[in-house]
Motif scaffolding. Structure first.
Motif, PDB file in Angstrom:
ATOM      1  N   LEU A   1       0.868  -1.173   0.000  1.00  0.00           N
ATOM      2  CA  LEU A   1       0.000   0.000   0.000  1.00  0.00           C
ATOM      3  C   LEU A   1       0.904   1.221   0.000  1.00  0.00           C
ATOM      4  O   LEU A   1       1.733   1.403   0.897  1.00  0.00           O
ATOM      5  CB  LEU A   1      -0.898   0.024   1.235  1.00  0.00           C
ATOM      6  CG  LEU A   1      -1.690   1.324   1.430  1.00  0.00           C
ATOM      7  CD1 LEU A   1      -2.764   1.475   0.354  1.00  0.00           C
ATOM      8  CD2 LEU A   1      -2.302   1.387   2.825  1.00  0.00           C
ATOM      9  N   LEU A   2       0.746   2.054  -1.024  1.00  0.00           N
ATOM     10  CA  LEU A   2       1.565   3.256  -1.162  1.00  0.00           C
ATOM     11  C   LEU A   2       0.741   4.473  -0.759  1.00  0.00           C
ATOM     12  O   LEU A   2      -0.415   4.610  -1.167  1.00  0.00           O
ATOM     13  CB  LEU A   2       2.027   3.418  -2.601  1.00  0.00           C
ATOM     14  CG  LEU A   2       2.792   2.237  -3.206  1.00  0.00           C
ATOM     15  CD1 LEU A   2       2.966   2.437  -4.704  1.00  0.00           C
ATOM     16  CD2 LEU A   2       4.134   2.050  -2.509  1.00  0.00           C
ATOM     17  N   ALA A   3       1.329   5.348   0.020  1.00  0.00           N
ATOM     18  CA  ALA A   3       0.738   6.639   0.358  1.00  0.00           C
ATOM     19  C   ALA A   3       1.622   7.717  -0.237  1.00  0.00           C
ATOM     20  O   ALA A   3       2.804   7.843   0.127  1.00  0.00           O
ATOM     21  CB  ALA A   3       0.635   6.812   1.874  1.00  0.00           C
ATOM     22  N   LEU A   4       1.067   8.478  -1.192  1.00  0.00           N
ATOM     23  CA  LEU A   4       1.839   9.457  -1.939  1.00  0.00           C
ATOM     24  C   LEU A   4       1.262  10.854  -1.753  1.00  0.00           C
ATOM     25  O   LEU A   4       0.042  11.018  -1.594  1.00  0.00           O
ATOM     26  CB  LEU A   4       1.835   9.114  -3.434  1.00  0.00           C
ATOM     27  CG  LEU A   4       2.206   7.688  -3.817  1.00  0.00           C
ATOM     28  CD1 LEU A   4       2.011   7.480  -5.316  1.00  0.00           C
ATOM     29  CD2 LEU A   4       3.630   7.367  -3.402  1.00  0.00           C
TER      30      LEU A   4
ATOM     31  N   THR B   1       2.967  16.378  -5.038  1.00  0.00           N
ATOM     32  CA  THR B   1       4.299  16.157  -5.604  1.00  0.00           C
ATOM     33  C   THR B   1       4.586  14.712  -6.007  1.00  0.00           C
ATOM     34  O   THR B   1       5.535  14.457  -6.741  1.00  0.00           O
ATOM     35  CB  THR B   1       5.375  16.569  -4.592  1.00  0.00           C
ATOM     36  OG1 THR B   1       5.292  15.690  -3.438  1.00  0.00           O
ATOM     37  CG2 THR B   1       5.180  18.011  -4.137  1.00  0.00           C
ATOM     38  N   GLY B   2       3.793  13.743  -5.501  1.00  0.00           N
ATOM     39  CA  GLY B   2       4.072  12.339  -5.756  1.00  0.00           C
ATOM     40  C   GLY B   2       5.104  11.741  -4.823  1.00  0.00           C
ATOM     41  O   GLY B   2       5.441  10.550  -4.931  1.00  0.00           O
ATOM     42  N   ARG B   3       5.608  12.522  -3.885  1.00  0.00           N
ATOM     43  CA  ARG B   3       6.594  11.999  -2.929  1.00  0.00           C
ATOM     44  C   ARG B   3       5.952  10.933  -2.042  1.00  0.00           C
ATOM     45  O   ARG B   3       4.825  11.075  -1.589  1.00  0.00           O
ATOM     46  CB  ARG B   3       7.141  13.138  -2.057  1.00  0.00           C
ATOM     47  CG  ARG B   3       8.219  12.698  -1.061  1.00  0.00           C
ATOM     48  CD  ARG B   3       8.718  13.891  -0.260  1.00  0.00           C
ATOM     49  NE  ARG B   3       7.649  14.512   0.505  1.00  0.00           N
ATOM     50  CZ  ARG B   3       7.249  14.088   1.715  1.00  0.00           C
ATOM     51  NH1 ARG B   3       7.842  13.028   2.273  1.00  0.00           N
ATOM     52  NH2 ARG B   3       6.292  14.719   2.357  1.00  0.00           N
ATOM     53  N   ARG B   4       6.680   9.854  -1.802  1.00  0.00           N
ATOM     54  CA  ARG B   4       6.147   8.763  -0.988  1.00  0.00           C
ATOM     55  C   ARG B   4       6.127   9.144   0.482  1.00  0.00           C
ATOM     56  O   ARG B   4       7.143   9.538   1.047  1.00  0.00           O
ATOM     57  CB  ARG B   4       6.990   7.496  -1.176  1.00  0.00           C
ATOM     58  CG  ARG B   4       6.353   6.260  -0.553  1.00  0.00           C
ATOM     59  CD  ARG B   4       7.196   5.044  -0.771  1.00  0.00           C
ATOM     60  NE  ARG B   4       8.409   5.074   0.047  1.00  0.00           N
ATOM     61  CZ  ARG B   4       9.432   4.239  -0.082  1.00  0.00           C
ATOM     62  NH1 ARG B   4       9.406   3.322  -1.032  1.00  0.00           N
ATOM     63  NH2 ARG B   4      10.486   4.332   0.699  1.00  0.00           N
ATOM     64  N   ARG B   5       4.962   9.019   1.081  1.00  0.00           N
ATOM     65  CA  ARG B   5       4.835   9.272   2.535  1.00  0.00           C
ATOM     66  C   ARG B   5       5.143   8.004   3.316  1.00  0.00           C
ATOM     67  O   ARG B   5       5.833   8.032   4.320  1.00  0.00           O
ATOM     68  CB  ARG B   5       3.434   9.774   2.860  1.00  0.00           C
ATOM     69  CG  ARG B   5       3.058  11.090   2.165  1.00  0.00           C
ATOM     70  CD  ARG B   5       1.741  11.603   2.718  1.00  0.00           C
ATOM     71  NE  ARG B   5       1.215  12.734   1.967  1.00  0.00           N
ATOM     72  CZ  ARG B   5       1.622  13.989   2.099  1.00  0.00           C
ATOM     73  NH1 ARG B   5       2.603  14.272   2.952  1.00  0.00           N
ATOM     74  NH2 ARG B   5       1.087  14.958   1.377  1.00  0.00           N
TER      75      ARG B   5
ATOM     76  N   PHE C   1      -5.179  -0.469   8.100  1.00  0.00           N
ATOM     77  CA  PHE C   1      -4.041   0.322   8.563  1.00  0.00           C
ATOM     78  C   PHE C   1      -4.549   1.655   9.089  1.00  0.00           C
ATOM     79  O   PHE C   1      -5.616   2.141   8.679  1.00  0.00           O
ATOM     80  CB  PHE C   1      -3.062   0.595   7.414  1.00  0.00           C
ATOM     81  CG  PHE C   1      -2.397  -0.623   6.857  1.00  0.00           C
ATOM     82  CD1 PHE C   1      -1.233  -1.123   7.434  1.00  0.00           C
ATOM     83  CD2 PHE C   1      -2.918  -1.271   5.744  1.00  0.00           C
ATOM     84  CE1 PHE C   1      -0.605  -2.243   6.898  1.00  0.00           C
ATOM     85  CE2 PHE C   1      -2.300  -2.388   5.210  1.00  0.00           C
ATOM     86  CZ  PHE C   1      -1.143  -2.880   5.789  1.00  0.00           C
ATOM     87  N   SER C   2      -3.763   2.274   9.965  1.00  0.00           N
ATOM     88  CA  SER C   2      -4.046   3.651  10.352  1.00  0.00           C
ATOM     89  C   SER C   2      -3.629   4.559   9.204  1.00  0.00           C
ATOM     90  O   SER C   2      -2.949   4.139   8.268  1.00  0.00           O
ATOM     91  CB  SER C   2      -3.276   4.028  11.624  1.00  0.00           C
ATOM     92  OG  SER C   2      -1.901   4.219  11.320  1.00  0.00           O
ATOM     93  N   ARG C   3      -4.033   5.822   9.263  1.00  0.00           N
ATOM     94  CA  ARG C   3      -3.677   6.772   8.217  1.00  0.00           C
ATOM     95  C   ARG C   3      -2.170   7.041   8.191  1.00  0.00           C
ATOM     96  O   ARG C   3      -1.663   7.642   7.236  1.00  0.00           O
ATOM     97  CB  ARG C   3      -4.446   8.077   8.418  1.00  0.00           C
ATOM     98  CG  ARG C   3      -5.955   7.959   8.199  1.00  0.00           C
ATOM     99  CD  ARG C   3      -6.312   8.069   6.730  1.00  0.00           C
ATOM    100  NE  ARG C   3      -5.938   9.357   6.213  1.00  0.00           N
ATOM    101  CZ  ARG C   3      -6.658  10.467   6.334  1.00  0.00           C
ATOM    102  NH1 ARG C   3      -7.813  10.433   6.976  1.00  0.00           N
ATOM    103  NH2 ARG C   3      -6.244  11.602   5.810  1.00  0.00           N
ATOM    104  N   ARG C   4      -1.452   6.576   9.196  1.00  0.00           N
ATOM    105  CA  ARG C   4       0.006   6.693   9.220  1.00  0.00           C
ATOM    106  C   ARG C   4       0.703   5.413   8.800  1.00  0.00           C
ATOM    107  O   ARG C   4       1.932   5.317   8.845  1.00  0.00           O
ATOM    108  CB  ARG C   4       0.485   7.111  10.615  1.00  0.00           C
ATOM    109  CG  ARG C   4       0.029   8.514  11.012  1.00  0.00           C
ATOM    110  CD  ARG C   4       0.625   8.915  12.333  1.00  0.00           C
ATOM    111  NE  ARG C   4       0.261  10.287  12.699  1.00  0.00           N
ATOM    112  CZ  ARG C   4       0.656  10.903  13.802  1.00  0.00           C
ATOM    113  NH1 ARG C   4       1.458  10.257  14.665  1.00  0.00           N
ATOM    114  NH2 ARG C   4       0.274  12.134  14.064  1.00  0.00           N
ATOM    115  N   GLY C   5      -0.082   4.406   8.403  1.00  0.00           N
ATOM    116  CA  GLY C   5       0.499   3.169   7.918  1.00  0.00           C
ATOM    117  C   GLY C   5       0.753   2.124   8.975  1.00  0.00           C
ATOM    118  O   GLY C   5       1.479   1.156   8.721  1.00  0.00           O
TER     119      GLY C   5
END
Length: 459
Positions: free
Chosen positions: A294-297, A301-305, A338-342
């Motif tokens: 699961l990617l959070a971007l 900017t598209g930077r990965r969180r 997942f939480s919103r923080r992963g």
């Protein structure tokens, strides 16, 4: 004696006017000291989805304005009847503007639409929760109309302003009137099949093709306004936010495509195939890939969180609600929260593929498995609240409307269950993937290759 003289004078004037071919009513009015200018027109404001009159709407024609009465009618006095633009505003409705020729037609109708009753993208909204909170339509239903779509309907129609837009497996996109099922237009995507829903963005219908192209079609007639080639099959349904379309492709890339300039703002390369649709909340885009991540971007900017893993491929789309991200895994046979923080909160295993994207409603998560079971679990801790065995694999996402959860299975049936108890309340003999979309008046049931519009049957 004075009255007699005035009467004789009026008769003389009328006789003179008649002899000269002048409009006598105007001349009579002048004799009596009253002059009428202009003409009255009547504008009826109607809720375009429900077909009901809309009182209290602000109706403006040029500099003249009136409020529609309790019957939804605004009576406006104009200097002259001509071709004029009518503008309508009402709280809870999108503004409407329409040009009418009033010269010979003083009675006109303007249809306005409530944004909350529209279904403009896959999953209802950008969070992909598969829940329509504002439509109030429940079984039992009767069929209002049906229409063949000449191909497999893997993803549901989107609906806006009285028109449904849907694409079949062969890449034929059609616009159909919600009121009667009449075809508005048809556009066959060049070189391509479709495995996603379109999305409505302003006056455009955004379409993703399996040939690797994004198409923007004119909502009115289906004409191609522009297109952008990506070069890799796109199975991701569009999510448009602030003029940007976020999606993934089979080449493992996540794209942010500017719908105004038609240029790509950024690309994030995950390195693994993507079929998942993106979910967007605030400035974060969530999407899954075949590496089980699961990617959070950053939407800007598209930077990965962050990147977090589940126990198998992610085919379906994540849903975001109640501070959680709910992620299905096809080969992992699971759904993970997942939480919103992963941070992983819980995982539930089903013993069969989970291609189904989840629906989230009232603290509950609904999803199907290849075992044929639809699960209802607690969003907080993953505890199974109830389950329903349909006997055949479930491929598509369930959808919740007015307290009923709908799903389809490989037996080509659509089922409707009470979303709280799991009790069966509806069954329909045609279906396959995602079962339902619609508007405030009609629900659309998606058969294997036929679209059905249903409305509540009078009890």
């Amino acid at each position: 004696m004075g009255r007699v003289r005035l009467t004789l004078l009026a008769i003389a004037v009328l006789a003179f006017a008649a002899g000269c071919g002048v409009q006598t009513r105007t001349e009579v009015a002048r004799v009596r000291g009253v002059i009428h200018h202009g003409a009255w027109v009547h504008v009826t404001v109607v809720d375009g989805d429900r077909g009901t009159r809309v009182p209290g709407a602000f109706v403006r024609i040029g500099r003249r304005a009136r409020i529609s009465d309790r019957h939804g009618v605004a009576r406006v006095h104009l200097k002259r009847r001509a071709a004029l633009v009518v503008r309508v505003r009402r709280r809870g409705y999108a503004p409407a503007a329409q040009r009418f020729q009033f010269r010979n037609h003083p009675l006109r109708t303007v249809r306005v639409y409530q944004p909350k009753l529209q279904w403009t993208m896959y999953g209802v909204g950008p969070t992909r929760t598969q829940v329509q909170l504002h439509i109030r339509l429940r079984p039992p239903f009767r069929i209002a109309w049906s229409r063949g779509m000449a191909g497999l309907l893997e993803y549901p129609a989107v609906v806006s302003d009285g028109v449904a837009y849907i694409g079949n497996y062969w890449g034929s996109v059609r616009a159909v009137k919600m009121g009667n099922g009449a075809l508005v237009w048809r556009h066959d995507i060049r070189d391509g099949k479709m495995a996603s829903s379109p999305a409505v963005y302003g006056d455009e219908v955004i379409v993703h093709g399996m040939a690797g192209t994004v198409w923007a079609l004119d909502r009115r007639n289906g004409r191609v306004l522009w297109h952008r080639r990506i070069g890799s099959p796109i199975e991701s349904s569009p999510v448009a936010w602030h003029g940007v379309d976020y999606f993934g492709a089979w080449n493992g890339a996540v794209y942010a495509l500017d719908l105004r300039t038609h240029r790509i703002r950024w690309i994030y390369r995950s390195g693994a195939k993507i079929t998942s649709s993106a979910a967007r909340v605030g400035n974060t885009v969530y999407i899954g890939d075949y590496a089980g991540r699961l990617l959070a971007l950053s939407a800007r900017t598209g930077r990965r969180r962050f990147s977090v893993s589940v126990n198998g491929r992610i085919y379906g789309s994540p849903a975001v609600a109640a501070g959680r991200i709910f992620v299905p895994s096809s080969t992992g046979n699971s759904l993970t929260a997942f939480s919103r923080r992963g941070i992983r909160r819980w995982t539930i295993h089903t013993g069969g593929f989970v291609y189904s994207s989840p629906a989230v409603w009232a603290g509950r998560v609904y999803f199907g498995s290849y075992t044929g079971i639809l699960y209802c679990v607690s969003a907080r801790n993953g505890r199974v609240l109830w389950s329903y065995s349909s006997g055949r694999p479930i491929y598509g996402s369930p959808v919740v409307v007015d307290g009923v959860v709908y799903f389809s299975n490989a037996y080509h049936r659509i089922y409707g269950l009470n979303a709280r108890s799991g009790r069966s309340v509806f069954r329909f003999p045609d279906g396959d993937f995602v079962p339902v979309s619609g508007n405030g008046r009609l629900l659309l049931l998606h058969g294997f290759s036929r679209l059905y519009a249903v409305e509540p049957r009078r009890r």
